[in-house]
Design a protein around this motif. Structure first.
Motif, mmCIF file in Angstrom:
data_model
loop_
_atom_site.group_PDB
_atom_site.id
_atom_site.type_symbol
_atom_site.label_atom_id
_atom_site.label_comp_id
_atom_site.label_asym_id
_atom_site.label_seq_id
_atom_site.Cartn_x
_atom_site.Cartn_y
_atom_site.Cartn_z
ATOM 1 N N ALA A 1 46.446 40.834 105.757
ATOM 2 C CA ALA A 1 46.073 41.812 104.728
ATOM 3 C C ALA A 1 46.813 43.126 104.929
ATOM 4 C CB ALA A 1 44.565 42.044 104.754
ATOM 5 N N ALA A 2 46.912 43.562 106.184
ATOM 6 C CA ALA A 2 47.621 44.813 106.466
ATOM 7 C C ALA A 2 49.089 44.708 106.080
ATOM 8 C CB ALA A 2 47.476 45.160 107.946
ATOM 9 N N ASP A 3 49.665 43.532 106.270
ATOM 10 C CA ASP A 3 51.068 43.353 105.941
ATOM 11 C C ASP A 3 51.284 43.248 104.426
ATOM 12 O OD1 ASP A 3 53.827 42.636 107.178
ATOM 13 O OD2 ASP A 3 53.530 41.136 105.602
ATOM 14 N N MET A 4 50.326 42.643 103.710
ATOM 15 C CA MET A 4 50.460 42.465 102.270
ATOM 16 C C MET A 4 50.106 43.717 101.482
ATOM 17 S SD MET A 4 48.688 38.696 101.766
ATOM 18 C CE MET A 4 48.812 38.737 99.970
ATOM 19 N N ALA A 5 49.253 44.574 102.046
ATOM 20 C CA ALA A 5 48.591 45.620 101.263
ATOM 21 C C ALA A 5 49.561 46.580 100.586
ATOM 22 C CB ALA A 5 47.613 46.388 102.143
ATOM 23 N N ASP A 6 50.575 47.084 101.296
ATOM 24 C CA ASP A 6 51.463 48.084 100.690
ATOM 25 C C ASP A 6 52.151 47.541 99.445
ATOM 26 O OD1 ASP A 6 50.728 49.829 102.669
ATOM 27 O OD2 ASP A 6 52.601 49.687 103.803
ATOM 28 N N ASP A 7 52.753 46.361 99.570
ATOM 29 C CA ASP A 7 53.448 45.773 98.415
ATOM 30 C C ASP A 7 52.463 45.436 97.299
ATOM 31 O OD1 ASP A 7 55.835 45.946 99.759
ATOM 32 O OD2 ASP A 7 55.985 43.799 100.216
ATOM 33 N N SER B 1 41.939 36.654 101.484
ATOM 34 C CA SER B 1 42.973 37.580 100.998
ATOM 35 C C SER B 1 42.371 38.974 100.880
ATOM 36 C CB SER B 1 43.525 37.113 99.648
ATOM 37 O OG SER B 1 44.202 35.898 99.777
ATOM 38 N N PHE B 2 42.122 39.580 102.032
ATOM 39 C CA PHE B 2 41.426 40.866 102.050
ATOM 40 C C PHE B 2 42.208 41.978 101.370
ATOM 41 C CE2 PHE B 2 39.625 38.895 106.058
ATOM 42 C CZ PHE B 2 38.370 38.678 105.534
ATOM 43 N N ALA B 3 43.512 41.799 101.177
ATOM 44 C CA ALA B 3 44.289 42.823 100.476
ATOM 45 C C ALA B 3 43.947 42.848 98.989
ATOM 46 C CB ALA B 3 45.789 42.570 100.658
#
Length: 368
Positions: free
Chosen positions: A79-85, A104-106
């Protein structure tokens, strides 16, 4: 409406909500699926517009190597990796709703950042939220993502949960909840002509699942040993495998047939029982087919699913350490003796609204 679907880590997590996404597409909504780059080919094979967010990650490899004390920690890292994009995409595209699967917490972070409502779409018994809204069980690392993107997790309104499980399989809940009929989905497409004919002898289907075997290895559910334990009882044993798994199966005993890359739903037609690893997709497909199930669980979450199923009487669960040949044969014989609970559960599943019907209800615009 613009509908943004979010999935991470495992294709099977998206496959559960793929029919709902297709219902949205067929109804004329603008659908996009955001997922990790390594999953884009599997999601694109479903025929839906797909956007890669974050960096490629080897979830299965990290899981096998034990790089997290709790598997949920891996999903927090994803989630941390996906969140910005994902947040940038949501703020630019402005979806009317974000639909996300439970790991998919993002997804809810992007929904909050874009000011959109969000719907959590389950793939089976709610092991993540345990029947609550899911907010109260949100990991601290995800709460930090809300703060990083300008909102507070405590201010996020409760989301709607969409659930493909029949109510009797699901964890009891008082959270905002809607049930939907489960529709099997798979990218496997090879259907041998021979399996379409009604079986001449009682058929037992054995499958170990593609997603789970990638996580824990095929030794956690030895399909070959299970098939050999069931061979020779006068019935037919059909083993559903991927092509690579079939090549490594070894000697095929009399009465056993290997079928590679075939949708398991096709094999379940006419089956008297199915033996599987406990994956939610296989379990729900068997529920819809009205087939009694033996779950041989090798992971805690799969044991949780198996226990929820066993509580309905439509199946049995054995732990991997208890599943010797005699126990497997005895359990299958018990299941084949009375399919009434499985047929009752199938009827319950068929009473739930189809994805198209539920979508129409959720997206209806009030008239004056």
């Amino acid at each position: 409406m613009r509908m943004l679907f979010v999935a991470s880590a495992l294709p099977s997590h998206f496959f559960a909500m793929a029919p709902f996404a297709w219902a949205a597409h067929a109804a004329g909504h603008d659908v996009r699926v955001a997922t990790q780059p390594q999953l884009c080919p599997a999601v694109a094979a479903c025929g839906l517009a797909t956007v890669g967010v974050g960096r490629p990650m080897d979830f299965a490899g990290d899981y096998r190597r034990g790089r997290a004390a709790d598997p949920k920690d891996l999903f927090v890292r994803i989630a941390a990796d996906m969140a910005d994009d994902l947040v940038a995409m949501a703020r630019h595209w402005r979806p009317d709703v974000v639909v996300w699967e439970p790991t998919s917490f993002a997804g809810p972070v992007a929904a909050a950042a874009a000011g959109a409502p969000c719907w959590r779409f389950l793939w089976g018994p709610d092991i993540v939220g345990r029947g609550g809204s899911g907010r109260e069980r949100m990991p601290d690392g995800v709460r930090e993502l809300f703060t990083r993107h300008g909102c507070s997790a405590d201010q996020v309104p409760a989301w709607l949960t969409i659930d493909p499980c029949p109510p009797s399989v699901q964890v009891p809940t008082s959270a905002p909840w809607r049930h939907v009929r489960y529709v099997p989905h798979s990218t496997a497409a090879r259907v041998p002509r021979a399996v379409l004919a009604p079986p001449r002898r009682p058929r037992v289907v054995v499958t170990l699942g593609m997603s789970v075997s990638g996580l824990v290895g095929e030794q956690a559910f030895p399909a070959s040993r299970v098939a050999r334990a069931l061979a020779g009882d006068g019935g037919e044993v059909v083993v559903a495998l991927g092509a690579r798994q079939a090549a490594a199966f070894g000697e095929v005993p009399p009465g056993v047939r290997l079928v590679a890359d075939c949708p398991v739903t096709t094999l379940l037609a006419g089956a008297s029982a199915v033996v599987h690893h406990g994956g939610a997709g296989t379990m729900m497909s068997a529920v819809l087919a009205g087939v009694p199930q033996l779950v041989l669980s090798s992971m805690p979450d799969l044991g949780f699913y198996g226990d929820r199923l066993a509580a309905t009487g439509a199946g049995l669960r054995l732990g991997a350490d208890d599943a010797d040949d005699t126990a497997v044969r005895d359990a299958v014989n018990r299941l084949r003796a009375d399919a009434t609970p499985a047929l009752r559960l199938r009827a319950e599943a068929l009473r739930q609204p189809t994805p198209a019907r539920l979508l129409a209800e959720l997206t209806a615009v009030p008239t004056m």
